[in-house]
Enzyme design. Structure first.
Site, mmCIF file in Angstrom:
data_model
loop_
_atom_site.group_PDB
_atom_site.id
_atom_site.type_symbol
_atom_site.label_atom_id
_atom_site.label_comp_id
_atom_site.label_asym_id
_atom_site.label_seq_id
_atom_site.Cartn_x
_atom_site.Cartn_y
_atom_site.Cartn_z
ATOM 1 N N PHE A 22 -47.308 -6.851 -17.446
ATOM 2 C CA PHE A 22 -48.378 -7.738 -16.961
ATOM 3 C C PHE A 22 -48.513 -9.010 -17.794
ATOM 4 C CE2 PHE A 22 -51.087 -4.042 -14.985
ATOM 5 C CZ PHE A 22 -50.237 -4.012 -13.896
ATOM 6 N N SER A 73 -48.123 0.484 -12.229
ATOM 7 C CA SER A 73 -47.101 -0.105 -13.088
ATOM 8 C C SER A 73 -46.856 0.835 -14.268
ATOM 9 C CB SER A 73 -47.557 -1.463 -13.613
ATOM 10 O OG SER A 73 -46.737 -1.833 -14.700
ATOM 11 N N LYS A 122 -51.841 0.417 -4.643
ATOM 12 C CA LYS A 122 -50.379 0.514 -4.812
ATOM 13 C C LYS A 122 -50.030 1.692 -5.704
ATOM 14 C CE LYS A 122 -46.284 -2.205 -5.908
ATOM 15 N NZ LYS A 122 -45.744 -3.563 -6.047
ATOM 16 N N ASN A 175 -45.733 -0.001 -17.122
ATOM 17 C CA ASN A 175 -45.620 -0.747 -18.376
ATOM 18 C C ASN A 175 -46.941 -1.051 -19.064
ATOM 19 O OD1 ASN A 175 -42.746 -0.898 -18.079
ATOM 20 N ND2 ASN A 175 -43.110 -2.411 -16.464
ATOM 21 N N THR A 176 -48.045 -0.531 -18.541
ATOM 22 C CA THR A 176 -49.339 -0.659 -19.216
ATOM 23 C C THR A 176 -49.811 0.757 -19.543
ATOM 24 O OG1 THR A 176 -49.897 -2.721 -18.098
ATOM 25 C CG2 THR A 176 -51.742 -1.429 -18.923
ATOM 26 N N ASN A 197 -44.380 1.340 -6.148
ATOM 27 C CA ASN A 197 -44.050 0.533 -7.316
ATOM 28 C C ASN A 197 -42.685 0.977 -7.866
ATOM 29 O OD1 ASN A 197 -44.398 -1.179 -9.623
ATOM 30 N ND2 ASN A 197 -46.607 -0.954 -9.360
ATOM 31 N N ASN A 212 -37.564 -3.344 -15.375
ATOM 32 C CA ASN A 212 -38.415 -4.340 -16.031
ATOM 33 C C ASN A 212 -39.525 -3.651 -16.801
ATOM 34 O OD1 ASN A 212 -41.362 -5.166 -15.080
ATOM 35 N ND2 ASN A 212 -40.324 -4.313 -13.286
#
Ligand SMILES: Cc1cc2nc3c(=O)[nH]c(=O)nc-3n(C[C@H](O)[C@H](O)[C@H](O)COP(=O)(O)O)c2cc1C
Length: 403
Positions: free
Chosen positions: A142, A201, A239, A203-204, A268, A138
């Protein structure tokens, strides 16, 4: 002709009744072999996710999912859990399905990640199934309803029946990560049983660099100070990513203990792409979850447990600690509880994470492939394994691999 039509109608009717019955009963095999593959054939991953959230928001769940087992109640962070299996962040990002998830039998629900301002996330498509690998990639980035909207739902929606974690993220355009997270603690913290600082994450842009020693130290110090202003003082968990070097692990353990962070969530999604991946979607950008990250995350649970619980077996890590001029005493007084997450599909996977050092576990990707009955299956099998191995309670099995 009429007879053929009649027989076909009967057959179809019979099949519908059978499917309806099995769906309602929550039959494990029916869900994993028939229902979920059919859902996957009919709907793309994001659409299927949205439909699941809708159904859960109306409390539509299979029958008798909330069964409890005698060896699973446990106390962690001073909170009483009916069982140690929770739903991981990213499933109920916008606080819409807490009641439904509780009905599925989860021992705790983590909502989010939630960013201060609402944001759309990345362009679609941004979620991909890797069925041959029992995995997902994915790059949602966010997509979030923002703090204000979350507060509205948190304040009226929560029944208090379940233990609720609130996972915080930062806005993509924000230049001040510390402000984003401390704001989250101050605005959402009173509704939370625990708070998660998600710095992992993929993706940021730049987010994972917050796991570096100095940045993490500043962030954790500020976040812990913010939570101490709240009347309920919810535990703070950090996390982390599965793609860390040994140096990173030592730094994180050090910072977490020194800044009085209460726990770790390990881990994660991963930016790694193991050779073993077979599905055509394996080249998509984003975070990999599911079976291929199971071992990585269990290994990281074990390493973080050794680093924060004082175990002489961790020779390579202890050497690094010495190099970093961190005395054992500073580190090992912490005993930081760990939530183990990554690729848990059954009771054995959960049991392995607990033996490696996890006090609680979470799932996400197995729910996508197996459907709601997976929750009870994991709990039942974990309970059986504890019984077979002579543990009267799940807490007694935490970290036993190191003893
Ligand atoms: C579609 C998807 C979205 C996710 N979104 C988030 C998120 O917003 N915040 C977060 O901390 N983790 C997020 N995660 C990571 C999961 O919480 C979990 O750490 C990871 O998927 C590993 O567990 P699993 O193998 O059981 O899925 C997401 C995972 C998936 C599959």
């Amino acid at each position: 002709k009429g007879q053929i039509f009649q027989s076909a109608a009967l057959l179809l009717g019979g099949a519908s009744v059978f499917c309806g019955y099995e769906t309602y009963q929550g039959n494990e095999k029916f869900y994993s072999n028939i229902l979920m593959p059919t859902v996957h054939a009919l709907f793309g991953p994001e659409m299927a996710h949205n439909l699941a959230i809708k159904a859960l928001s109306y409390g539509v769940v299979p029958k008798k999912q909330k069964q409890e087992f005698d060896r699973l109640p446990c106390k962690v962070f001073g909170l009483e859990f009916s069982n140690p299996v929770g739903i991981a962040a990213g499933f109920d990002k916008h606080v819409e399905a807490v009641g439904g998830l509780n009905k599925l039998g989860f021992g705790f629900v983590e909502v989010g990640s939630i960013t201060p301002l609402p944001q759309d996330g990345n362009d679609k498509p941004r979620v991909f199934r890797l069925p041959k690998d029992k995995a997902v990639i994915n790059r949602y980035g966010f997509n979030s309803c923002g703090h204000q909207d979350a507060v509205t739902r948190l304040s009226k929606n929560i029944s208090g029946e379940t233990i609720l974690g609130v996972n915080l993220g930062k806005n993509k355009e924000s230049l001040d990560a510390t402000k984003d997270y401390t704001e989250g603690v101050l605005k959402l913290g009173t509704y939370a049983d625990y708070i998660v600082i998600n710095v992992s994450s993929p993706n940021t842009p730049g987010l994972r660099s917050l796991q570096g020693r100095d940045k993490l130290k500043n962030l954790c110090t500020a976040v812990v100070a913010a939570k101490n202003q709240l009347p309920n003082k919810p535990p703070i968990l950090v996390k982390i990513a599965p793609d860390l070097t040994d140096h990173d692990k030592v730094d994180i353990a050090h910072v977490v203990v020194q800044s009085k962070v209460d726990g770790l969530i390990v881990s994660n999604t991963s930016i790694a792409r193991p050779e073993s991946l077979e599905s055509s979607n394996k080249t998509e950008r984003g975070g990999l979850s599911g079976e291929p990250v199971r071992e990585m995350s269990t290994k990281l649970v074990a390493d973080m447990y050794k680093l924060t619980h004082g175990n002489s077996g961790a020779t390579n890590l202890i050497e690094l600690l010495m190099e970093a001029k961190v005395t054992e005493n500073v580190l090992f007084v912490g005993k930081v509880p760990i939530v183990g997450v990554g690729g848990i599909w059954n009771g054995k996977d959960a049991y392995e994470k607990i033996r490696a050092g996890a006090s609680l576990v979470q799932i996400y990707t197995s729910l996508i492939y197996e459907g709601p009955p997976v929750v009870n299956k994991i709990k039942r099998e974990l309970n059986e394994l504890l019984e077979i191995n002579g543990f009267s309670n799940v807490s007694d099995a935490i970290g036993v691999d190191h003893k």
